[in-house]
Design a protein around this motif. Structure first.
Motif, PDB file in Angstrom:
ATOM      1  N   HIS A  79     -85.346  29.078   2.971  1.00 53.29           N
ATOM      2  CA  HIS A  79     -86.323  29.675   3.382  1.00 53.29           C
ATOM      3  C   HIS A  79     -85.839  29.209   5.110  1.00 53.29           C
ATOM      4  CE1 HIS A  79     -88.898  26.473   4.095  1.00 53.29           C
ATOM      5  NE2 HIS A  79     -88.891  25.535   3.225  1.00 53.29           N
ATOM      6  N   PHE A  96     -87.287  43.179  -4.575  1.00 52.56           N
ATOM      7  CA  PHE A  96     -88.078  42.525  -5.486  1.00 52.56           C
ATOM      8  C   PHE A  96     -88.608  43.924  -6.473  1.00 52.56           C
ATOM      9  CE2 PHE A  96     -89.158  40.726  -1.458  1.00 52.56           C
ATOM     10  CZ  PHE A  96     -88.930  39.647  -2.054  1.00 52.56           C
ATOM     11  N   LEU A  99     -92.310  45.537  -7.590  1.00 57.66           N
ATOM     12  CA  LEU A  99     -92.854  45.742  -6.143  1.00 57.66           C
ATOM     13  C   LEU A  99     -92.605  47.091  -5.836  1.00 57.66           C
ATOM     14  CD1 LEU A  99     -92.961  42.371  -3.763  1.00 57.66           C
ATOM     15  CD2 LEU A  99     -94.086  43.435  -5.893  1.00 57.66           C
ATOM     16  N   ALA A 116     -92.901  30.702   6.727  1.00 56.86           N
ATOM     17  CA  ALA A 116     -92.609  30.537   6.390  1.00 56.86           C
ATOM     18  C   ALA A 116     -93.979  29.951   4.874  1.00 56.86           C
ATOM     19  CB  ALA A 116     -91.785  28.657   5.887  1.00 56.86           C
ATOM     20  N   PHE A 117     -94.881  30.445   5.628  1.00 55.24           N
ATOM     21  CA  PHE A 117     -96.712  30.782   4.940  1.00 55.24           C
ATOM     22  C   PHE A 117     -97.557  30.993   5.616  1.00 55.24           C
ATOM     23  CE2 PHE A 117    -100.369  28.360   3.300  1.00 55.24           C
ATOM     24  CZ  PHE A 117    -100.350  28.231   1.725  1.00 55.24           C
ATOM     25  N   ASN A 120    -103.001  34.234   4.333  1.00 55.47           N
ATOM     26  CA  ASN A 120    -103.894  35.642   4.837  1.00 55.47           C
ATOM     27  C   ASN A 120    -104.201  36.151   4.065  1.00 55.47           C
ATOM     28  OD1 ASN A 120    -101.509  35.653   3.832  1.00 55.47           O
ATOM     29  ND2 ASN A 120    -100.841  36.952   5.905  1.00 55.47           N
ATOM     30  N   LEU A 125    -103.593  44.984   3.589  1.00 52.06           N
ATOM     31  CA  LEU A 125    -102.312  44.715   3.925  1.00 52.06           C
ATOM     32  C   LEU A 125    -102.336  46.117   3.946  1.00 52.06           C
ATOM     33  CD1 LEU A 125     -99.888  43.490   3.189  1.00 52.06           C
ATOM     34  CD2 LEU A 125     -99.658  44.833   0.830  1.00 52.06           C
TER      35      LEU A 125
ATOM     36  N   PRO B 208    -101.590  41.097   2.296  1.00 51.72           N
ATOM     37  CA  PRO B 208    -100.461  39.906   2.418  1.00 51.72           C
ATOM     38  C   PRO B 208    -100.098  38.877   1.539  1.00 51.72           C
ATOM     39  CG  PRO B 208    -101.206  40.582   4.310  1.00 51.72           C
ATOM     40  CD  PRO B 208    -102.407  40.614   3.458  1.00 51.72           C
ATOM     41  N   PHE B 209    -101.093  37.956   1.143  1.00 54.82           N
ATOM     42  CA  PHE B 209    -100.623  36.833   0.564  1.00 54.82           C
ATOM     43  C   PHE B 209    -100.440  37.200  -1.288  1.00 54.82           C
ATOM     44  CE2 PHE B 209    -102.598  34.207  -2.097  1.00 54.82           C
ATOM     45  CZ  PHE B 209    -102.114  32.162  -2.309  1.00 54.82           C
ATOM     46  N   MET B 211     -99.849  40.327  -1.907  1.00 57.88           N
ATOM     47  CA  MET B 211     -97.843  40.761  -1.890  1.00 57.88           C
ATOM     48  C   MET B 211     -96.926  39.893  -1.992  1.00 57.88           C
ATOM     49  SD  MET B 211     -96.472  43.700   0.316  1.00 57.88           S
ATOM     50  CE  MET B 211     -95.579  42.416   1.696  1.00 57.88           C
ATOM     51  N   MET B 212     -97.457  38.098  -1.230  1.00 58.27           N
ATOM     52  CA  MET B 212     -96.224  37.670  -1.282  1.00 58.27           C
ATOM     53  C   MET B 212     -95.796  36.576  -2.842  1.00 58.27           C
ATOM     54  SD  MET B 212     -95.486  37.837   1.754  1.00 58.27           S
ATOM     55  CE  MET B 212     -95.992  38.842   2.752  1.00 58.27           C
ATOM     56  N   ARG B 214     -96.766  38.813  -5.743  1.00 60.77           N
ATOM     57  CA  ARG B 214     -95.893  39.214  -6.446  1.00 60.77           C
ATOM     58  C   ARG B 214     -94.763  38.579  -5.938  1.00 60.77           C
ATOM     59  NH1 ARG B 214     -99.789  43.238  -5.074  1.00 60.77           N
ATOM     60  NH2 ARG B 214    -101.808  43.127  -6.567  1.00 60.77           N
ATOM     61  N   GLY B 215     -94.432  38.606  -5.136  1.00 54.92           N
ATOM     62  CA  GLY B 215     -93.045  38.441  -4.228  1.00 54.92           C
ATOM     63  C   GLY B 215     -92.172  37.104  -5.774  1.00 54.92           C
ATOM     64  N   MET B 223     -87.798  35.747  -2.381  1.00 58.24           N
ATOM     65  CA  MET B 223     -88.432  34.800  -1.083  1.00 58.24           C
ATOM     66  C   MET B 223     -88.057  34.410  -0.336  1.00 58.24           C
ATOM     67  SD  MET B 223     -91.467  36.410  -1.461  1.00 58.24           S
ATOM     68  CE  MET B 223     -93.005  35.747  -0.864  1.00 58.24           C
ATOM     69  N   PHE B 228     -89.224  32.687   3.478  1.00 58.77           N
ATOM     70  CA  PHE B 228     -90.699  31.960   2.766  1.00 58.77           C
ATOM     71  C   PHE B 228     -90.761  30.991   1.752  1.00 58.77           C
ATOM     72  CE2 PHE B 228     -91.811  36.672   2.410  1.00 58.77           C
ATOM     73  CZ  PHE B 228     -93.083  36.754   3.458  1.00 58.77           C
ATOM     74  N   TYR B 233     -97.311  28.685  -1.768  1.00 65.36           N
ATOM     75  CA  TYR B 233     -98.247  29.539  -1.628  1.00 65.36           C
ATOM     76  C   TYR B 233     -98.386  29.646  -3.226  1.00 65.36           C
ATOM     77  CZ  TYR B 233     -96.663  32.852   1.888  1.00 65.36           C
ATOM     78  OH  TYR B 233     -96.586  33.638   2.878  1.00 65.36           O
TER      79      TYR B 233
END
Lengths: 256, 387
Positions: A79, A96, A99, A116-117, A120, A125, B208-209, B211-212, B214-215, B223, B228, B233
């Motif tokens: 990453h 993914f 998704l 990277a993190f 939120n 979304l 969005p968090f 979604m990440m 789920r990713g 990821m 990421f 996470y």
């Protein structure tokens, strides 16, 4: 580590990689120039994918270093390597599957914007209009806009690869690594992908392509390195490589 | 982030929230025909609902299956009872400390466990939970009162309460500024937290968090190569879900101020997993449905005895009746676990997405198609088999 040429973005310096007693890579020294498309070709087992894995941090080299844009990548996490501007398309699409296509393409834009993190978890979304529009625009470019609400896992293999490419492009990487981007594609899909990659080339993005398909290599590459037995046996423009007797013997010779 | 940003929701989410709130607040009415409208059970409905939606944030979104969530439940209960003993019988500080404490615990356990994934992660969490159980049961007896469980005593200091209220006869009851936290008020107190918890989960699912997360469940390699750092996470998801469990444990202590080590046992952790899978992993409502069903069966089926069955099957001829009663009695009373097991096997085999998938299939049947599973509609359309 000093690089002789100012324009070199990626310098694979004296890299060795051994697996047990097997020398997968020896004395690899590669200099990739900015804005150029550099192809790495070679017969099966030549070490092409190993080389790419060393660059993206998936494998640690036994010796040597990878320098990108003045930073040593060796020892960095995948990453972190992505965050400095290196994106990768895999040989078997890494996407993914659960998704939606749109979310697949949106996710990389978040990594680019938020790092990277980012915690939120109370923002929505649906409010990320800019990233959504950007992603939809990208999907229009690659012709997947009508599938945007589908599960990415239900796309055809060729569409998955194109979507993966789009995911990488969403980040506007400085360096794009492509591991056989057209493998398993129909002729038509291959040509679409070549057109897409040519378009990217016009934008000045540096690319490293590993490819079997000579049609793809010769229509895209500015420079070609030929790998055989873990060593670079030839390097040059497509013309030079095509006419190099060593290459013809090691690689092209077998095919024709 | 402005306030408007926090409360902006999609119309669909808002509708779900409103309907959900009505259903929860009306539990005492619509549960009556099912014979389940007594406060004690409804409190458990709300508390285990919170536990299950919290667990689902971890398991449903990231795919990390924790087998030690009961530990956080226990930590929440112990912390709440200690807050009662030391400071005040008001539930708010008790819940506040319960959530903070279980969050801290989750951070430590998650920090270590999340270094592994898959089955190794599950085993690590299980090991930590069993360690916590044994600590609570024996080693830490001065804090947990071991086997007997932590209880209120009339000699407790209750620093804050003693400043305002004089000596009272007997043990005090937890009260929200005078409103006693038992019976129906206790249920409504828990119900409000369930609704708040549900609202926060909705926000996480739509962020969005989320979604990440789920990713991460979908493809951790991608990821990483997308830039990421997945560890923070998953750790955040783990801590949030541990805090939900701590809140649930705290509420247990609020409605009934005692805490025992058995709350942390691995069977309790397993029950949370069952609830989530039964209802539907990764869906918003599924875990709550699963929790309610299991608690309902536990209380209703386990209270059936042979007399009830004889009354139920009284219309059958004598010989047949005794056979039927003989067979069905295996599935009720003490044997209600057998029923649960059977239902679980059936659901996982035929509806891997849980009861919510069954619901989706039925609605798809009536709306004519559309249920071909090709449409990925963000939040609750995931039909992942239980892993």
């Amino acid at each position: 580590m000093t690089t002789a040429n100012e324009n070199v973005v990626l310098h694979v310096a004296d890299v060795h990689k051994t697996f047990g007693g097997l020398h997968a890579l020896s004395d690899i020294d590669l200099q990739i120039e900015e804005g150029k498309t550099h192809a790495i070709i070679g017969p099966n087992g030549a070490g092409k994918s190993t080389l790419l894995n060393v660059v993206v941090g998936r494998l640690a080299p036994t010796r040597g270093a990878v320098v990108f844009d003045g930073q040593v990548l060796t020892g960095k996490q995948p990453h972190e390597i992505n965050q400095v501007g290196v994106a990768r398309v895999f040989q078997t699409p890494e996407i993914f599957p659960e998704l939606s296509v749109l979310q697949n393409v949106m996710a990389p834009a978040f990594a680019k914007r938020d790092g990277a993190f980012k915690l939120n978890f109370l923002s929505s979304l649906a409010d990320e209009k800019q990233i959504r529009e950007e992603a939809e625009h990208m999907l229009e470019d690659i012709g997947l806009i009508h599938q945007k609400d589908m599960h990415a896992g239900s796309l055809s293999r060729g569409d998955k690869r194109r979507m993966e490419l789009a995911m990488c492009l969403m980040q506007h990487p400085k360096l794009l690594l492509l591991d056989e981007p057209t493998a398993g594609m129909s002729r038509h899909d291959t040509n679409t992908t070549i057109e897409l990659l040519k378009k990217i080339k016009e934008r000045g993005m540096t690319k490293v392509i590993i490819e079997h398909d000579m049609h793809v290599v010769f229509s895209l590459a500015d420079k070609i390195s030929v790998l055989a037995g873990g060593r670079i046996i030839a390097e040059g423009t497509p013309e030079e490589v095509r006419n190099n007797p060593k290459v013809q013997e090691a690689y092209l010779g077998g095919a024709h | 982030m402005n306030l408007q940003g926090i409360f902006s929701m999609s119309r669909k989410d808002l509708t779900t929230l409103v309907i959900f709130s009505i259903v929860v607040l009306a539990l005492p009415i619509w549960l009556q025909p099912f014979g389940a409208a007594y406060p004690d059970l409804m409190q458990r409905f709300a508390i285990f609902g919170i536990l299950a939606i919290g667990f689902n944030i971890l398991f449903g979104l990231t795919g990390y299956l924790s087998f030690g969530h009961a530990a956080f439940l226990g930590v929440g209960s112990y912390t709440a009872v200690w807050t009662f003993k030391l400071f005040s019988m008001n539930p708010i500080p008790a819940l506040f400390f319960a959530v903070i404490m279980s969050g801290l615990f989750a951070f430590i356990i998650g920090f270590v466990s999340l270094r592994r994934s898959g089955i190794y992660f599950s085993i690590l969490t299980l090991a930590f939970a069993q360690m916590s159980y044994n600590l609570a049961y024996s080693v830490l007896t001065p804090i947990t009162n071991g086997e007997t469980g932590l209880q209120l005593e009339s000699s407790d200091p209750r620093i804050i309460d003693s400043m305002f209220v004089g000596e009272q006869a007997g043990l005090p009851v937890s009260n929200f500024f005078g409103l006693e936290m038992s019976g129906i008020p206790g249920f409504y107190f828990c119900a409000i937290f369930l609704i708040i918890g549900f609202f926060i989960t909705q926000r996480i699912f739509a962020s969005p968090f989320g979604m990440m997360l789920r990713g991460i469940k979908s493809n951790q390699t991608r990821m990483n190569y997308t830039g990421f750092n997945t560890r923070p996470y998953t750790l955040t998801a783990f801590v949030i879900s541990g805090m939900y469990a701590g809140l649930a444990g705290g509420l247990m202590a609020v409605t009934d101020p005692l805490a025992g080590a058995e709350r942390m046992q691995w069977t309790a952790s397993g029950e949370i997993v069952l609830m989530t899978i039964l209802g539907g992993v990764g869906t918003l409502l599924g875990p709550i449905v699963g929790a309610w069903l299991i608690k309902y069966f536990e209380n209703i089926f386990s209270s059936f005895n042979e007399n009830v069955l004889h009354n139920l099957f009284g219309f059958l001829p004598d010989g047949v009746e005794s056979v039927v009663v003989e067979i069905t009695s295996m599935f009720v009373g003490e044997g209600w676990h057998l029923t649960l097991g059977l239902v679980f096997v059936l659901v996982v085999t035929f509806l891997p997405g849980g009861i919510m998938e069954g619901y989706r299939r039925i609605t798809a049947m009536f709306t004519g198609g559309g249920g071909d599973g090709k449409k990925a509609n963000a939040d609750d359309k995931q039909t992942q088999p239980a892993e």
